[in-house]
Design a protein around this motif. Structure first.
Motif, mmCIF file in Angstrom:
data_model
loop_
_atom_site.group_PDB
_atom_site.id
_atom_site.type_symbol
_atom_site.label_atom_id
_atom_site.label_comp_id
_atom_site.label_asym_id
_atom_site.label_seq_id
_atom_site.Cartn_x
_atom_site.Cartn_y
_atom_site.Cartn_z
ATOM 1 N N VAL A 94 2.348 4.128 16.452
ATOM 2 C CA VAL A 94 1.016 3.689 16.046
ATOM 3 C C VAL A 94 0.459 2.791 17.146
ATOM 4 O O VAL A 94 0.975 1.698 17.390
ATOM 5 C CB VAL A 94 1.058 2.923 14.710
ATOM 6 N N SER A 122 -0.763 8.014 7.128
ATOM 7 C CA SER A 122 -1.259 8.788 5.982
ATOM 8 C C SER A 122 -1.076 10.291 6.233
ATOM 9 O O SER A 122 -1.159 10.757 7.353
ATOM 10 C CB SER A 122 -2.728 8.478 5.722
ATOM 11 N N LYS A 139 -1.491 1.931 8.246
ATOM 12 C CA LYS A 139 -1.571 2.745 7.030
ATOM 13 C C LYS A 139 -2.295 4.061 7.316
ATOM 14 O O LYS A 139 -1.853 5.134 6.896
ATOM 15 C CB LYS A 139 -2.291 1.966 5.935
ATOM 16 N N THR A 140 -3.401 3.974 8.039
ATOM 17 C CA THR A 140 -4.161 5.181 8.362
ATOM 18 C C THR A 140 -3.345 6.128 9.205
ATOM 19 O O THR A 140 -3.335 7.354 8.992
ATOM 20 C CB THR A 140 -5.469 4.808 9.077
ATOM 21 N N ALA A 141 -2.630 5.595 10.183
ATOM 22 C CA ALA A 141 -1.830 6.433 11.082
ATOM 23 C C ALA A 141 -0.694 7.131 10.340
ATOM 24 O O ALA A 141 -0.303 8.243 10.719
ATOM 25 C CB ALA A 141 -1.259 5.592 12.217
ATOM 26 N N ALA A 158 -4.270 -1.968 8.111
ATOM 27 C CA ALA A 158 -5.127 -0.802 7.873
ATOM 28 C C ALA A 158 -4.905 0.264 8.940
ATOM 29 O O ALA A 158 -4.860 1.461 8.629
ATOM 30 C CB ALA A 158 -6.598 -1.235 7.844
ATOM 31 N N ARG A 159 -4.737 -0.149 10.205
ATOM 32 C CA ARG A 159 -4.523 0.818 11.291
ATOM 33 C C ARG A 159 -3.195 1.567 11.067
ATOM 34 O O ARG A 159 -3.143 2.800 11.220
ATOM 35 C CB ARG A 159 -4.505 0.099 12.636
ATOM 36 N N ASP A 213 0.823 -1.216 0.000
ATOM 37 C CA ASP A 213 0.000 0.000 0.000
ATOM 38 C C ASP A 213 0.855 1.263 0.000
ATOM 39 O O ASP A 213 0.484 2.279 -0.588
ATOM 40 C CB ASP A 213 -0.932 0.013 1.209
ATOM 41 N N LYS A 214 1.998 1.210 0.688
ATOM 42 C CA LYS A 214 2.855 2.396 0.809
ATOM 43 C C LYS A 214 3.888 2.495 -0.317
ATOM 44 O O LYS A 214 4.611 3.490 -0.395
ATOM 45 C CB LYS A 214 3.585 2.374 2.153
#
Length: 223
Positions: free
Chosen positions: A186, A223, A219-221, A216-217, A68-69
């Motif tokens: 995180v 972003s 990645k959100t943190a 997901a946690r 994702d990153k």
């Protein structure tokens, strides 16, 4: 004079006749466009980060996050312990488990752009003072060895329920250790990223749904 003129005409006749427009620019070398290289991200952690609880590496949380990153993943997580707690000798199969010093040295040698350190499970058998000393030493060594890298610390999880007071204590200590070296933190307990359905059958690891939730946690943190 006629002789000289004849020689001149002969030389002109020997010149190649180009088919290109005489005024067009000539570029004898091909244009090479550099392709950006994906930043390398080293993951340090325990059994879950190494892929326990999933059917294959493609569905472990570290690999999903790296994809994702846009990172090139290098996973150095060990099944025999967590860098935050110290590594348990003799539980990494036929080869001895590396010490956290060995893991830090190998990470520094790779010169990554990103290092993700996962605290993972915070069980009641964790010696809190020893774990705190280890995580502080490991993060300090990583920061000294990789002064320009982005450090990310992923806090502990509590797979046995939200009332795990040891997890809350360790979360506070690991958060403080991350702050000392300027690492992003995180938290996985605020709220608890896991629910009982995400715990694998061994009662320790997380299943594929749990891996996806952790990825997901984080990645959100970030972003």
């Amino acid at each position: 004079m006629l002789f000289v003129g004849a020689i001149g005409l002969a030389l002109l006749a020997l010149q190649p006749v180009g088919t290109e427009d005489a005024g067009a620019p000539k570029d004898p070398y091909p244009t090479i466009t550099a392709v950006p290289r994906a930043p390398t991200a080293v993951f340090l952690g325990g059994a879950s980060t190494s892929g326990a609880g999933v059917s294959g590496q493609a569905t472990r949380w570290s690999t999903g996050l790296a994809a994702d990153k846009g990172w090139q993943e290098v996973n150095l997580a060990t099944k025999g312990g967590v860098i935050a707690f110290g590594v348990t000798p003799g539980t990494c199969g036929p080869s001895p488990c590396p010490s956290y010093q060995d893991l830090v040295a190998k990470t520094v040698g790779l010169n990554p752009s990103v290092v993700v350190v996962a605290a993972e499970r915070a069980g009641m058998n964790v010696d809190l003072p020893e774990a705190v000393a280890t995580i502080n030493a490991a993060l300090a060594a990583l920061r000294v060895g990789l002064p320009d890298a982005t450090l990310v610390v992923v806090g502990p999880v509590a797979p046995n329920g939200m009332d795990d007071t040891r997890a809350v204590e360790l979360d506070s200590e690991v958060r403080a250790a991350a702050a000392r070296v300027g690492a992003a933190y995180v938290a996985l307990l605020e709220p608890n990223v896991l629910d009982p359905s995400m715990v694998a059958s061994d009662g320790v690891s997380v299943n594929e749904a749990g891996h996806a939730a952790i990825a997901a946690r984080v990645k959100t943190a970030l972003s």
